[in-house]
Structure formats: C-alpha cells, structure tokens
Scaffold this active site. Structure first.
Site, short mmCIF file in Angstrom:
data_model
loop_
_atom_site.label_atom_id
_atom_site.label_comp_id
_atom_site.label_asym_id
_atom_site.label_seq_id
_atom_site.Cartn_x
_atom_site.Cartn_y
_atom_site.Cartn_z
CB CYS A 41 -6.52 -0.64 5.25
SG CYS A 41 -4.79 -1.17 5.19
CG HIS B 50 -2.12 -0.85 1.12
ND1 HIS B 50 -3.17 -0.78 1.99
CD2 HIS B 50 -2.46 -1.78 0.19
CE1 HIS B 50 -4.11 -1.64 1.62
NE2 HIS B 50 -3.70 -2.26 0.54
CD GLU C 7 -2.03 4.16 3.32
OE1 GLU C 7 -1.75 3.47 2.32
OE2 GLU C 7 -3.17 4.17 3.82
CB CYS D 114 -1.95 1.73 6.17
SG CYS D 114 -1.51 0.87 4.64
#
Lengths: 164, 164
Positions: free
Chosen positions: B93, B63, B65, B96
């Site tokens: 999410c 992801h 992040e 993260c």
C-alpha cells in the site's frame, strides 16, 4: 466517494492545534533531529503526539505522524481514527499519507509544503485520491512561516556546524 | 536518477525468499488476521520479518512490511536498508511503499497484485516514481498463485462464517 470539502474547525482552533504540533517539533529539535511534529485530535482532545526521531531510533519509519497515529490508536484502542484531525508542521510523505488513509483520519492540516517529497498537494495528493477507500479533507499553510522557520533554522545551523 | 532495471537474485532465490514471506503470512492467518507476510533480506541473510497484525494490535500501521522494515533497521542499527531486498506476499500500500522509499530498500518483490490499494504498479507506482529521492527495482508475480490463494481462502472462510 465524495471529497470532503469542509473543515470542522475554526481558524483559532487550527492555529491552537498547530502550536501543539510545533511544540512536538521543538522536542525533535532539542534532540538534534529534523524538527517536525504532529498531533491527532478527536472531539477537541489531543489523543496522539509525535515528533521525528529517525536518528535516535535509527528506524526509517519513526516520523512524527506515525508516532502520533500509533499513540492515537493506542489511546482509542482502535485502528480507526474516523472523525479525527491530524496536524503536522511539514507536508506528509507517502508513508505518512498512506498511514492516514489506513487509519481513516478525517482532516489533515499541515504548515509548510515539502518540495522534496510532499504527497498532500506538492508531488501528488494521496490523501485526496479517490481510488483509495478513504479521502480526507486537506488544508495547508497553517502557521506556515513558523513551521518553515523551525526547519530552515535547523538546516542553517547544520550547514554552519559542518563548515566550522 | 536512473531506474534500477536488474534484479540481483536468481529465480530460485526469489521463490525461496517468497516462501519465507508466506510463512509470515501463515502466522497472521493463525491469528485470524488478513494473511500477509514480508521479509527483508541483506547479503543473503533474512534481517527482518513481519506479518499483518492490525486487529490484535489495533494499530493501523502494523502491516507486514512495516514490521519487517522496523526489525531490519533494528538488526542493522541503521535506518538505511540500502542493498536490501524486500519480499511481500501482497502488493504494498502507499504507507508501506513510502516506508521502503524512506529506508532505501533496493529491490521489492511481491506475489499478488492488490486491485484495492496497490501502489507498486496497480494504482500507481510509488516505488519507481523518479520524483522521490529513491527508486527501487520492482518485480511482481513471485509465487503469485500461493500468495493469492492464502488471501482468497481467508476471505472465503470469513464470508462463510458470517453466513452461518
């Protein structure tokens, strides 16, 4: 979405795989890292291994489970780890539980609970929160004493070294 | 532990940094990935950048992040990102948010909320759960329309391509 309520593994299999996760934890211990280890299993084959490497890597995300998941994704050449089982010696944190949800890991087994940050039953249970698009089977207490002892011994030695 | 209740940035700074996160989201879009971007800022300097790369990497953990945090840790040579701000175009999410807690990111800003898995206010608020050993300042709605539009346009095109 229905919560998965049955494990696909026998007691012997669970203990055998947790011993492999413990082997990973020992690798962390040998590097003076907090001894936590994890493996990912698919169809009886270990497809990912990892151990905590936060200090050596100086990367906040380098937990045992993350490395095991990354290695498993690489091995499978897929971000989907459906039907996979993950074994970890300590209850996963929010980051690692989140990664298991994203990778759709089917079954999660851990040894010792983590009263400081456990998100698979202790603080909360992210892995079985039906608001997410994936719900895993979760079982704790596999070789619990050994998984806890390796951590306790590590922290005991750390305190002794600080005192001396 | 007291919840942090004040941002250290001005409205102009927040928008400037979110534009940098949007630049990262556009890099994802150019690779036909879901367009989400993130940056990490420390003392006015961007020390980490990342964008979603799940399909290309086939790694469930890649992801925006996570990449931004990893890069920031590398740049700082430290797993601690205290006093850092993280900007991300979509609400983080669980994975993260968990990584931000572990890295002790001080302030988290996001553009659009995520009704499917947001853990910084929508489903739950992991970043401000005082049971964890770190609590962040969280602010949403920074350049919200632009952050939402880049995602909506992406999914609209995806649906059109599937139909044709």
């Amino acid at each position: 979405m229905l919560e998965k309520i049955k494990s696909t593994l026998s007691k012997e299999q669970k203990e055998l795989y947790m011993r492999e996760a413990l082997k990973e934890a020992k690798k962390a211990k040998d590097k003076a890292e907090i001894p936590i280890g994890a493996i990912v299993v698919l169809d009886g084959e270990i497809i990912g291994r990892g151990y905590n490497l936060r200090e050596e890597s100086q990367d906040a995300t380098s937990h045992a489970e993350m490395t095991a998941i990354k290695n498993a994704c690489k091995k499978k050449d897929s971000w989907r780890l459906e039907n996979a089982q993950l074994f970890v010696t300590l209850e996963p944190c929010a980051m690692c539980s989140g990664a298991m949800i994203l990778a759709r890991v089917d079954e999660v087994y851990y040894g010792a609970g983590d009263p400081k940050g456990g998100t698979a039953g202790t603080f909360m249970n992210l892995l079985q929160d039906e608001r997410f698009n994936h719900v895993a089977y979760v079982e704790n207490g596999i070789l619990e004493d050994e998984c806890r002892e390796i951590l306790q011994n590590f922290f005991r030695k750390l305190r002794m070294n600080k005192k001396s």
